[in-house]
Design a protein around this motif. Structure first.
Motif, short mmCIF file in Angstrom:
data_model
loop_
_atom_site.label_atom_id
_atom_site.label_comp_id
_atom_site.label_asym_id
_atom_site.label_seq_id
_atom_site.Cartn_x
_atom_site.Cartn_y
_atom_site.Cartn_z
N GLU A 91 0.83 -1.21 0.00
CA GLU A 91 0.00 0.00 0.00
C GLU A 91 0.87 1.26 0.00
N GLN A 153 -12.57 -2.52 -6.61
CA GLN A 153 -11.44 -1.61 -6.56
C GLN A 153 -11.19 -1.10 -7.98
N CYS A 275 0.18 2.71 3.67
CA CYS A 275 -1.16 2.31 4.08
C CYS A 275 -2.16 2.90 3.10
N CYS A 276 -3.44 2.57 3.26
CA CYS A 276 -4.46 3.07 2.35
C CYS A 276 -4.38 4.59 2.22
N HIS A 277 -4.45 5.07 0.99
CA HIS A 277 -4.26 6.49 0.73
C HIS A 277 -5.31 7.36 1.41
N ILE A 313 -14.16 1.78 3.50
CA ILE A 313 -12.88 1.11 3.32
C ILE A 313 -12.03 1.16 4.57
N VAL A 314 -12.00 2.30 5.26
CA VAL A 314 -11.05 2.47 6.37
C VAL A 314 -11.70 2.55 7.74
N ARG A 331 -3.27 -1.97 7.51
CA ARG A 331 -3.02 -0.91 6.52
C ARG A 331 -4.31 -0.23 6.09
N TRP A 332 -5.46 -0.84 6.36
CA TRP A 332 -6.77 -0.24 6.02
C TRP A 332 -7.54 0.17 7.27
#
Length: 460
Positions: A91, A153, A275-277, A313-314, A331-332
């Motif tokens: 990620e 996605q 990690c997730c943007h 998502i997060v 990471r999410w």
């Protein structure tokens, strides 16, 4: 493009026209930077303790395609599969924010595999990377947020088309064959968000499979397999099936004439955290509060306002985000990643190892709650709103208008190079990292891309 002409025909004609002229200076520079970033992230991904696909390489067969950081050689489509997976695995790969596209994790491995097979020049590689990126951005912008809302996605669903454009240009594919390749891609699009439910590691393969699909689609079309020219706009086509958006074909048609006139690649954002943007701006907000003197023991409660499109998502389900099943799953997790930064002031690749079982991080995460944010401007920008109530009754507030590294707040070439070095040097050493960086930064001087790909494998 005529009103009756299939969209894939207009796209194929447009991207083939890009190969006939040199890239604008800013686009070439961006292509080089994103190529370098992707290589560094992929090298690091292959060396990570939880690196995906390593045990499976033997099942993919042999060939001449380079695998990042390994002596293994695979067929071009298989090499693209592995390299895309490695680039996407931490990620840490780039994103075009408005279209929510992780472009390089798909386009770079497809282009490298095709360029290596064709012994293409560095200039040809740069055009293929840029054209593949532009294709993906147009697809994402045609239905902003639509793919995610439907459970896909975006990079996984749209990725095969961008990969096919890159591979097709490098193979000098004619228009009709490229149209068929794009049609074939519609039958290979995939990538649901179901991995979020149980922390499955298959998400890393979303980009790799898309890269593999695009390379294979060009091979199949060249061999005579045909695909539907109306793959994008058909009632059973890409936009209808993956975005469930009846207006998307019209938006794509409106964007297509700008191909080669307005370039999106220089706007793509580099990641500063693995990690997730969607989480990144919240980490920056947490850093600001720490810099202003906030100590972890001062935190009584943290409230994060999260854009509606990012929350599934997060943040959801919140109880699961508080107890990630693995470091990969973390990471999410917005609360866990923010807790790490509030606690220690950083989130690096090394920090992710062990984060899911870190009792201090998990305890601080339980002091957070999320609130919806309907008018955030997402996904045109990735903002953050973070409030902290302290144990002594103070209310602290930090906001971020857009993610660092985006077009509005570019990271800069020096920072991209520093990130590459951080990722690549532990794997290949400082001297080899210098050689790779020099080759990418002077890409037009390469007569044969195999001079670059040789540097991406262990020294003989």
């Amino acid at each position: 493009m005529s009103a009756q002409e299939p969209l894939a025909v207009g796209l194929a004609r447009g991207v083939r026209a890009l190969a006939g002229a040199p890239l604008p200076a800013d686009v070439l520079s961006a292509a080089q930077d994103h190529l370098l970033d992707a290589i560094g992230v992929g090298l690091a991904g292959g060396a990570a303790p939880t690196s995906p696909l390593g045990p499976a390489l033997g099942a993919l067969g042999g060939g001449d395609g380079t695998v990042l950081g390994r002596a293994d050689r695979l067929a071009p489509a298989s090499a693209a599969l592995v390299n895309g997976t490695l680039i996407h695995s931490m990620e840490f790969d780039d994103t075009h924010v408005p279209s929510v596209i992780h472009g390089s994790a798909v386009v770079v491995p497809a282009a490298l595999a095709a360029a290596e097979r064709q012994a293409s020049s560095g200039a040809e590689l740069a055009v293929a990377v840029a054209a593949g990126w532009e294709t993906l951005v147009l697809l994402g912008l045609a239905s902003p947020g639509g793919f995610q809302a439907a459970g896909f996605q975006t990079v996984a669903a749209a990725g095969p088309f961008g990969a096919a454009v890159a591979a097709g240009l490098l193979a000098s594919t004619d228009e009709a064959t490229l149209v068929s390749a794009l049609g074939i891609c519609g039958s290979q699009a995939s990538g649901t968000f179901a991995f979020l439910t149980d922390a499955s590691t298959v998400k890393a393969m979303h980009a790799g499979w898309a890269a593999h699909s695009g390379v294979l689609a060009v091979d199949l079309a060249t061999a005579g397999v045909t695909g539907p020219a109306a793959v994008l706009e058909d009632r059973f086509g890409f936009f209808a099936s993956y975005a469930r958006d009846a207006e998307a074909p019209g938006r794509f048609a409106a964007l297509l004439p700008g191909l080669g006139e307005r370039w999106a690649l220089p706007e793509a954002a580099f990641k500063a955290y693995p990690c997730c943007h969607y989480i990144h701006p919240f980490l920056e907000a947490a850093e600001r509060l720490r810099d202003e003197g906030l100590a972890p023991d001062d935190v009584a409660e943290v409230v994060v306002r999260v854009p509606d499109g990012a929350a599934p998502i997060v943040c959801e389900p919140w109880e699961r985000k508080l107890t990630p099943a693995s470091d990969h799953d973390a990471r999410w997790s917005l609360p866990v990643c923010v807790a790490q930064v509030l606690l220690r002031g950083r989130l690096t690749s090394a920090d992710v190892t062990g984060i899911a079982s870190d009792p201090e991080v998990l305890a601080l995460a339980t002091r957070m709650r999320a609130e919806p944010w309907e008018d955030s401007g997402f996904p045109a920008r990735f903002p953050a709103d973070l409030r902290v109530r302290t144990t002594d009754g103070r209310d602290l507030h930090a906001t971020v208008d857009d993610v660092r590294g985006s077009a509005s707040r570019p990271l800069g070439a020096d920072a991209v190079l520093a990130k590459f070095r951080d990722n690549a040097e532990p794997v290949v050493g400082a001297a080899r990292a210098d050689e790779i960086a020099a080759a990418v930064r002077d890409l037009r001087a390469l007569d044969d891309v195999r001079e670059l790909t040789a540097l991406l494998r262990p020294a003989a």
